[in-house]
Structures are given as C-alpha cells and as structure tokens.
Design a protein around this motif. Structure first.
Motif, mmCIF file in Angstrom:
data_model
loop_
_atom_site.group_PDB
_atom_site.id
_atom_site.type_symbol
_atom_site.label_atom_id
_atom_site.label_comp_id
_atom_site.label_asym_id
_atom_site.label_seq_id
_atom_site.Cartn_x
_atom_site.Cartn_y
_atom_site.Cartn_z
ATOM 1 N N SER A 120 47.338 48.952 87.693
ATOM 2 C CA SER A 120 47.900 49.733 86.589
ATOM 3 C C SER A 120 47.492 51.195 86.621
ATOM 4 N N GLY A 121 46.441 51.509 87.399
ATOM 5 C CA GLY A 121 45.968 52.887 87.354
ATOM 6 C C GLY A 121 45.477 53.421 88.675
ATOM 7 N N TYR A 122 44.191 53.202 88.987
ATOM 8 C CA TYR A 122 43.558 53.864 90.121
ATOM 9 C C TYR A 122 43.262 52.928 91.284
ATOM 10 N N SER A 123 44.042 51.875 91.420
ATOM 11 C CA SER A 123 43.746 50.863 92.438
ATOM 12 C C SER A 123 43.565 51.466 93.823
ATOM 13 N N SER A 124 42.570 50.967 94.538
ATOM 14 C CA SER A 124 42.389 51.375 95.922
ATOM 15 C C SER A 124 41.626 50.286 96.655
ATOM 16 N N LEU A 125 41.782 50.273 97.969
ATOM 17 C CA LEU A 125 41.043 49.295 98.765
ATOM 18 C C LEU A 125 39.544 49.543 98.665
ATOM 19 N N ASN A 126 39.141 50.798 98.552
ATOM 20 C CA ASN A 126 37.723 51.113 98.433
ATOM 21 C C ASN A 126 37.118 50.486 97.185
ATOM 22 N N MET A 127 37.905 50.445 96.102
ATOM 23 C CA MET A 127 37.394 49.880 94.861
ATOM 24 C C MET A 127 37.022 48.412 95.058
ATOM 25 N N LEU A 128 37.888 47.667 95.755
ATOM 26 C CA LEU A 128 37.598 46.258 95.986
ATOM 27 C C LEU A 128 36.439 46.083 96.958
ATOM 28 N N LYS A 129 36.347 47.009 97.917
ATOM 29 C CA LYS A 129 35.246 46.945 98.888
ATOM 30 C C LYS A 129 33.899 47.164 98.199
ATOM 31 N N ASP A 130 33.895 48.025 97.200
ATOM 32 C CA ASP A 130 32.636 48.436 96.583
ATOM 33 C C ASP A 130 32.271 47.665 95.323
ATOM 34 N N THR A 131 33.100 46.719 94.912
ATOM 35 C CA THR A 131 32.789 45.938 93.717
ATOM 36 C C THR A 131 32.604 44.474 94.092
ATOM 37 N N ASN A 132 31.985 43.747 93.189
ATOM 38 C CA ASN A 132 31.681 42.345 93.475
ATOM 39 C C ASN A 132 32.194 41.451 92.346
ATOM 40 N N VAL A 133 33.429 41.665 91.935
ATOM 41 C CA VAL A 133 33.996 40.830 90.880
ATOM 42 C C VAL A 133 34.395 39.473 91.454
ATOM 43 N N ASP A 134 34.541 38.502 90.565
ATOM 44 C CA ASP A 134 34.872 37.146 90.992
ATOM 45 C C ASP A 134 36.373 36.896 91.007
ATOM 46 N N VAL A 135 37.075 37.563 90.094
ATOM 47 C CA VAL A 135 38.505 37.321 89.917
ATOM 48 C C VAL A 135 39.245 38.645 89.806
ATOM 49 N N LEU A 136 40.388 38.716 90.473
ATOM 50 C CA LEU A 136 41.251 39.893 90.408
ATOM 51 C C LEU A 136 42.497 39.528 89.604
ATOM 52 N N LYS A 137 42.762 40.298 88.546
ATOM 53 C CA LYS A 137 43.958 40.058 87.745
ATOM 54 C C LYS A 137 44.982 41.136 88.084
ATOM 55 N N LEU A 138 46.053 40.715 88.718
ATOM 56 C CA LEU A 138 47.051 41.640 89.243
ATOM 57 C C LEU A 138 48.125 41.920 88.204
ATOM 58 N N ASP A 139 48.327 43.176 87.888
ATOM 59 C CA ASP A 139 49.339 43.592 86.916
ATOM 60 C C ASP A 139 50.726 43.487 87.548
ATOM 61 N N MET A 140 51.587 42.636 86.991
ATOM 62 C CA MET A 140 52.906 42.418 87.568
ATOM 63 C C MET A 140 53.862 43.588 87.347
ATOM 64 N N LYS A 141 53.397 44.651 86.714
ATOM 65 C CA LYS A 141 54.231 45.849 86.583
ATOM 66 C C LYS A 141 54.527 46.467 87.949
ATOM 67 N N PHE A 142 53.799 45.989 88.951
ATOM 68 C CA PHE A 142 54.092 46.410 90.321
ATOM 69 C C PHE A 142 55.577 46.260 90.651
ATOM 70 N N ILE A 143 56.198 45.202 90.124
ATOM 71 C CA ILE A 143 57.599 44.971 90.491
ATOM 72 C C ILE A 143 58.545 45.193 89.314
ATOM 73 N N GLU A 144 58.080 45.926 88.299
ATOM 74 C CA GLU A 144 58.974 46.371 87.233
ATOM 75 C C GLU A 144 59.532 47.732 87.641
ATOM 76 N N MET A 145 60.419 47.729 88.587
ATOM 77 C CA MET A 145 60.937 48.984 89.109
ATOM 78 C C MET A 145 62.421 48.828 89.419
ATOM 79 N N ASN A 146 63.037 49.940 89.782
ATOM 80 C CA ASN A 146 64.481 49.899 90.015
ATOM 81 C C ASN A 146 64.799 49.166 91.321
ATOM 82 N N VAL A 147 66.081 48.960 91.537
ATOM 83 C CA VAL A 147 66.528 48.167 92.683
ATOM 84 C C VAL A 147 66.031 48.758 93.996
ATOM 85 N N GLU A 148 66.021 50.083 94.094
ATOM 86 C CA GLU A 148 65.623 50.730 95.346
ATOM 87 C C GLU A 148 64.150 50.465 95.685
#
Length: 220
Positions: A120-148
């Motif tokens: 939803s905001g500042y996602s990056s691969l580095n963030m996941l590399k540097d954190t130790n969370v147990d669960v990732l909750k993915l915001d489905m707004k990723f695919i709330e976009m136009n046809v293109e």
C-alpha cells in the motif's frame, strides 16, 4: 465530543484520533477487549482461535508496545500466540530499527507479528530482507487498476506470493471481494484470504456462532 466523533466518516476516524492524541488510548482499549474475549472463550471451553489487533504509529512513540502486550496476556492468563500483532508496512518503513527491535522483543514474549497492508505504500524487497515478521498481509489493491495495468498487477501479486513462500513466510491476501480474486489466488498457491467475499465484520456473538459450526483450520 461524542457527537463530533460520531459524525466522522469511518475513513477519517483513525486519522482524527491520531491528531487528537487519543489513538493509543483507543488501541489499548481494543487490545484489552480482545484479551477479554479470548479469556472468556477459554473459560467457556470454546475452540479458541487467534485474534489479530493493530498497532498504530503513535503507540511506539508513547508506550513500550512489547511490554504492554506481555502484561496483558499475563493478566488475562492467555497464550501469547492467541493475540496476534499487526504492524503496517508504512510504520516499518518510517522507523525500521525501532520497529525491528520491538518485533524481536514481541517474538521473545511468544507473539506472532504480521506486516499489514503490504503493497500500500513503501514496499520493497529490502524491507522484507531486513524484517523478521511471521506473516505478510498483501493488499489486493495491487490489482485494482485499469485494463492496461491489470496484468502487471497480477504478475506482481504472483511474484510477492512466490517470494513469501521462498522466505518461509505465511502470506494472507487482504481485501478479497470477488470469486475471481479467490480463484486467481488459489492458482498462485496463496491459500489464506481475508475480505468481504468471505464475511463482513461481525459482532462477537455472531463470530462465536460462526466459529462453533466451522471445521477448525490451521490458524498458524
């Protein structure tokens, strides 16, 4: 004051609480309410499932979050694995070192930590590399976009799901609202979902009735 808050649209309520400095009071009220419900379920002999609660940015500035959670579960005599701690992606991004220390302490106390709103905001691969969370909750707004752009969004979701699996992280798609989304996520081997497609928010008593008739799942 009550009438003023009552007239605030839901989308503006939390920002207003943050501005007023009351959000930590609200959060602690919710955390304790969750502990009370879990304790009641245990006392009544119900099948107890975890409850997730959110932590706000201001909470980390005002109180010792790990200690607050630890005191709560001890007071109510509940397993810390039953009270899950959700921290938004943006909070990680804004103060990575402080939040990582808090996550480490929460883990030492036995809590499960989720990164909420990933994407939803500042996602990056580095963030996941540097954190130790147990669960990732993915915001489905990723695919709330136009046809293109839609196909690109689907590819991004697929990549994030695969990446989470490779990092041995549980991934939950949140904001799931259609059968099309469910079918798509299944093809990506994303087996956990949250959203209006399944249920809208329920009062505790309605949730208890629901939990009494479903087959227990893996709530890891």
């Amino acid at each position: 004051e009550h009438s003023e808050f009552g007239s605030v649209p839901p989308s503006e309520f939390v920002p207003l609480m943050e501005k007023s400095g009351l959000v930590t009071w609200l959060d602690r009220f919710v955390w304790e309410g969750a502990c009370r419900v879990l304790r009641e379920w245990q006392m009544e002999g119900r099948s107890v499932v975890p409850i997730s609660v959110n932590v706000s940015r201001q909470d980390f500035e005002i109180i010792d979050v790990p200690e607050s959670f630890n005191r709560l579960v001890k007071r109510y005599d509940i397993d810390p694995r039953l009270l899950r701690v959700e921290i938004t992606e943006t909070i990680f991004a804004e103060n990575m070192d402080q939040i990582n220390r808090a996550v480490e302490q929460l883990h030492q106390y036995g809590f499960t930590v989720l990164m909420d709103d990933f994407g939803s905001g500042y996602s990056s691969l580095n963030m996941l590399k540097d954190t130790n969370v147990d669960v990732l909750k993915l915001d489905m707004k990723f695919i709330e976009m136009n046809v293109e752009n839609r196909q690109k969004g689907i590819q991004i979701v697929d990549s994030v799901v695969n990446m989470a699996h490779k990092l041995n992280m549980t991934i939950i798609a949140e904001g799931v609202e259609t059968k099309e989304q469910v079918d798509m996520l299944k093809t990506m081997n994303c087996i956990y979902g949250q959203g209006y497609y399944f249920y809208r928010p329920l009062p505790v008593k309605d949730a208890e009735r629901l939990l009494s008739i479903i087959v227990p799942e893996d709530y890891r």
